[in-house]
Design an enzyme around this catalytic site. Structure first.
Site, PDB file in Angstrom:
ATOM      1  N   HIS A   1      -3.392   6.892   3.038  1.00 39.01           N
ATOM      2  CA  HIS A   1      -3.805   5.606   2.490  1.00 39.01           C
ATOM      3  C   HIS A   1      -5.149   5.216   3.092  1.00 39.01           C
ATOM      4  O   HIS A   1      -5.348   5.288   4.310  1.00 39.01           O
ATOM      5  CB  HIS A   1      -2.742   4.545   2.805  1.00 39.01           C
ATOM      6  CG  HIS A   1      -3.191   3.153   2.501  1.00 39.01           C
ATOM      7  ND1 HIS A   1      -3.790   2.822   1.299  1.00 39.01           N
ATOM      8  CD2 HIS A   1      -3.150   2.014   3.234  1.00 39.01           C
ATOM      9  CE1 HIS A   1      -4.093   1.527   1.317  1.00 39.01           C
ATOM     10  NE2 HIS A   1      -3.718   1.024   2.473  1.00 39.01           N
TER      11      HIS A   1
ATOM     12  N   CYS B   1       0.820  -1.222   0.000  1.00 41.53           N
ATOM     13  CA  CYS B   1       0.000   0.000   0.000  1.00 41.53           C
ATOM     14  C   CYS B   1       0.848   1.264   0.000  1.00 41.53           C
ATOM     15  O   CYS B   1       0.336   2.357  -0.223  1.00 41.53           O
ATOM     16  CB  CYS B   1      -0.935  -0.003   1.195  1.00 41.53           C
ATOM     17  SG  CYS B   1      -2.022  -1.422   1.166  1.00 41.53           S
TER      18      CYS B   1
ATOM     19  N   ASN C   1     -10.191  -0.306   0.105  1.00 41.34           N
ATOM     20  CA  ASN C   1      -8.727  -0.176   0.165  1.00 41.34           C
ATOM     21  C   ASN C   1      -8.168  -0.682  -1.167  1.00 41.34           C
ATOM     22  O   ASN C   1      -8.256  -1.872  -1.472  1.00 41.34           O
ATOM     23  CB  ASN C   1      -8.223  -1.024   1.350  1.00 41.34           C
ATOM     24  CG  ASN C   1      -6.712  -1.064   1.451  1.00 41.34           C
ATOM     25  OD1 ASN C   1      -5.998  -0.731   0.508  1.00 41.34           O
ATOM     26  ND2 ASN C   1      -6.222  -1.503   2.600  1.00 41.34           N
TER      27      ASN C   1
HETATM   28  N1  ACO Z   1     -18.225 -10.145   8.781  1.00 41.65           N
HETATM   29  C1  ACO Z   1     -18.689 -10.520   9.972  1.00 41.65           C
HETATM   30  N2  ACO Z   1     -17.897 -10.957  10.973  1.00 41.65           N
HETATM   31  C2  ACO Z   1     -16.592 -10.992  10.739  1.00 41.65           C
HETATM   32  C3  ACO Z   1     -16.020 -10.612   9.519  1.00 41.65           C
HETATM   33  C4  ACO Z   1     -16.889 -10.177   8.511  1.00 41.65           C
HETATM   34  N3  ACO Z   1     -16.475  -9.793   7.295  1.00 41.65           N
HETATM   35  N4  ACO Z   1     -14.682 -10.735   9.586  1.00 41.65           N
HETATM   36  C5  ACO Z   1     -14.400 -11.193  10.816  1.00 41.65           C
HETATM   37  N5  ACO Z   1     -15.560 -11.349  11.523  1.00 41.65           N
HETATM   38  C6  ACO Z   1     -15.716 -11.793  12.888  1.00 41.65           C
HETATM   39  C7  ACO Z   1     -14.532 -12.608  13.365  1.00 41.65           C
HETATM   40  O1  ACO Z   1     -14.688 -13.951  13.040  1.00 41.65           O
HETATM   41  C8  ACO Z   1     -14.584 -12.351  14.840  1.00 41.65           C
HETATM   42  O2  ACO Z   1     -15.565 -13.202  15.428  1.00 41.65           O
HETATM   43  P1  ACO Z   1     -15.295 -13.869  16.880  1.00 41.65           P
HETATM   44  O3  ACO Z   1     -15.192 -12.692  17.821  1.00 41.65           O
HETATM   45  O4  ACO Z   1     -16.521 -14.697  17.070  1.00 41.65           O
HETATM   46  O5  ACO Z   1     -14.014 -14.609  16.737  1.00 41.65           O
HETATM   47  C9  ACO Z   1     -15.098 -10.922  14.966  1.00 41.65           C
HETATM   48  O6  ACO Z   1     -15.769 -10.646  13.723  1.00 41.65           O
HETATM   49  C10 ACO Z   1     -13.987  -9.908  15.165  1.00 41.65           C
HETATM   50  O7  ACO Z   1     -12.936 -10.215  14.250  1.00 41.65           O
HETATM   51  P2  ACO Z   1     -11.657  -9.316  14.138  1.00 41.65           P
HETATM   52  O8  ACO Z   1     -10.737  -9.920  13.127  1.00 41.65           O
HETATM   53  O9  ACO Z   1     -11.127  -9.014  15.504  1.00 41.65           O
HETATM   54  O10 ACO Z   1     -12.303  -7.986  13.543  1.00 41.65           O
HETATM   55  P3  ACO Z   1     -11.669  -6.565  13.496  1.00 41.65           P
HETATM   56  O11 ACO Z   1     -12.433  -5.618  14.298  1.00 41.65           O
HETATM   57  O12 ACO Z   1     -10.169  -6.610  13.694  1.00 41.65           O
HETATM   58  O13 ACO Z   1     -11.931  -6.164  11.963  1.00 41.65           O
HETATM   59  C11 ACO Z   1     -10.633  -5.991   9.963  1.00 41.65           C
HETATM   60  C12 ACO Z   1     -11.330  -6.924  10.923  1.00 41.65           C
HETATM   61  C13 ACO Z   1     -11.669  -5.066   9.382  1.00 41.65           C
HETATM   62  C14 ACO Z   1      -9.985  -6.803   8.865  1.00 41.65           C
HETATM   63  C15 ACO Z   1      -9.570  -5.174  10.760  1.00 41.65           C
HETATM   64  O14 ACO Z   1      -8.778  -6.038  11.528  1.00 41.65           O
HETATM   65  C16 ACO Z   1      -8.687  -4.335   9.886  1.00 41.65           C
HETATM   66  O15 ACO Z   1      -9.126  -3.416   9.207  1.00 41.65           O
HETATM   67  N6  ACO Z   1      -7.381  -4.605   9.941  1.00 41.65           N
HETATM   68  C17 ACO Z   1      -6.419  -3.785   9.171  1.00 41.65           C
HETATM   69  C18 ACO Z   1      -6.385  -4.324   7.797  1.00 41.65           C
HETATM   70  C19 ACO Z   1      -5.653  -3.410   6.861  1.00 41.65           C
HETATM   71  O16 ACO Z   1      -5.655  -2.205   7.006  1.00 41.65           O
HETATM   72  N7  ACO Z   1      -5.073  -4.030   5.884  1.00 41.65           N
HETATM   73  C20 ACO Z   1      -4.502  -3.262   4.856  1.00 41.65           C
HETATM   74  C21 ACO Z   1      -3.058  -3.300   4.825  1.00 41.65           C
HETATM   75  S1  ACO Z   1      -2.916  -2.864   3.250  1.00 41.65           S
HETATM   76  C22 ACO Z   1      -1.796  -3.693   2.315  1.00 41.65           C
HETATM   77  O17 ACO Z   1      -0.616  -3.505   2.461  1.00 41.65           O
HETATM   78  C23 ACO Z   1      -2.330  -4.597   1.209  1.00 41.65           C
END
Ligand code: ACO
Length: 334
Positions: free
Chosen positions: A261, A120, A291
């Site tokens: 970003h 990114c 993203n």
């Molecule tokens: N829909 C519904 N529930 C979901 C989903 C979904 N799409 N995804 C995960 N869950 C559930 C999980 O299973 C978990 O359930 P549990 O509590 O029963 O285990 C719960 O929701 C919470 O999961 P988390 O992974 O803790 O969710 P989080 O709040 O962290 O959100 C997310 C996930 C949106 C991916 C977040 O972690 C995030 O944005 N991380 C940063 C990612 C990022 O910016 N990446 C880009 C880097 S860019 C690059 O270089 C390509």
């Protein structure tokens, strides 16, 4: 070595490209166990654009269109460029580079061309590299492209990643300027390779490190430990902006736009709140495009430019973080 007097760098034109096809949260909810409410609350994303491969669209097409538009904006021809830098994690081939294929598509003649991979951070790294090459006197005019078609790297059965990413490209044409104070006045390109297992695209099973906690997906698709990336990003984003301000002696008031970003709305909001950045100086389009990795910052720059929110004489700060892990900033006197 070419000797030349000190010079600056001008952004002569900008452009961007996104596909027409929309992938909404409702579409994703029909594919995996998720909901519009969950996605909006956790990420701020409502829809993203994805290429239509059946209609002949591709990552290379997106990249080409963005640079074509930046050249039009600069009233320049591709043959005026002496280098094209194309940043991406989703190039269709590793040989040739996509930069060479874009050069061919635009009939750029014998211009130099190479790809750069910094996830990114790709666009911001490329702007920094291009500025340095022009200041060195070795190049006069460089086309920079950040472009990712993340939809080609997503396993749409993995709800952890499929909700985040979209396809987009942003480009800029940079030219030599007589004023050395014009262009990039401060830049950071850093990383921590120890963090790579948080976000990677394995080609073979042996590429997957033992004990990695990212969910398994198809080979060739993005694997991400969302929680780890979130923890890293939420702190790093704030640090990178604060470092750029303190190193340049700029105050928030001096900066026209912080071009961030578009990773996750919560990450952007957290940095804004901790540093005290006003809404009107932090552009957000993640709700409409998701993203788009290397495409994201360049897409924002083009939209801000066309909306008259970045103008000649302004100071802007571009910041990004991404896989690698990498992070980057670029402070420009436009
Ligand atoms: N829909 C519904 N529930 C979901 C989903 C979904 N799409 N995804 C995960 N869950 C559930 C999980 O299973 C978990 O359930 P549990 O509590 O029963 O285990 C719960 O929701 C919470 O999961 P988390 O992974 O803790 O969710 P989080 O709040 O962290 O959100 C997310 C996930 C949106 C991916 C977040 O972690 C995030 O944005 N991380 C940063 C990612 C990022 O910016 N990446 C880009 C880097 S860019 C690059 O270089 C390509």
């Amino acid at each position: 070595m070419t000797m030349s007097k000190p010079c600056g760098v001008r952004i002569a034109g900008v452009g961007s490209a996104v596909p027409d096809k929309r992938l909404t949260n409702a579409d994703l909810a029909s594919m995996v166990d998720t909901s519009d409410e969950w996605i909006v609350q956790r990420t701020g994303i409502k829809e993203r654009r994805i290429i239509d491969r059946d209609a002949g669209e591709s990552q290379c097409w997106l990249a080409t269109e963005s640079l074509r538009r930046a050249l039009d904006d600069a009233s320049m021809d591709a043959k005026d460029l002496d280098l094209i830098i194309h940043a991406s994690v989703s190039s269709e081939m590793t040989c040739p580079s996509n930069a060479c294929r874009v050069a061919d598509n635009l009939d750029a003649g014998t211009t130099g061309a190479f790809d750069l991979i910094a996830a990114c951070c790709g666009y911001v790294y490329s702007m920094n590299v291009a500025d340095s090459l022009i200041r060195s006197g070795r190049h006069q005019a460089i086309g920079v492209i950040g472009c990712d078609a993340m939809s080609t790297l997503i396993d749409y059965t993995d709800r952890g990643v499929s909700i985040l990413f979209g396809d987009a490209a942003g480009a800029a044409v940079l030219t030599r300027d007589e004023d050395p104070n014009r262009g990039c006045v401060y830049q950071v390109m850093e990383g921590d390779g120890r963090g790579w297992p948080s976000l990677f695209i394995p080609r073979n099973e042996r590429d997957v490190p033992s004990g990695v906690s990212a969910p398994p997906t198809q080979l060739g698709c993005l694997r991400m430990d969302g929680r780890e990336v979130y923890k890293f990003a939420v702190n790093k984003f704030r640090e990178v902006i604060e470092d750029a301000l303190s190193a340049t002696g700029l105050s928030v008031d001096d900066v026209a736009q912080f071009v961030c970003h578009q990773s996750n709305m919560r990450i952007i909001e957290s940095a804004k709140a901790k540093i005290g950045l006003p809404d009107e100086k932090v552009y957000v389009n993640i709700d409409r495009y998701g993203n788009s990795s290397s495409g994201s910052v360049g897409l924002c720059v083009d939209q801000l430019w066309k909306a008259g929110k970045i103008n000649s004489g302004d100071t802007i700060i571009m910041v990004a973080f991404g896989g690698g892990m990498t992070w980057s900033s670029s402070v420009w006197n436009v």
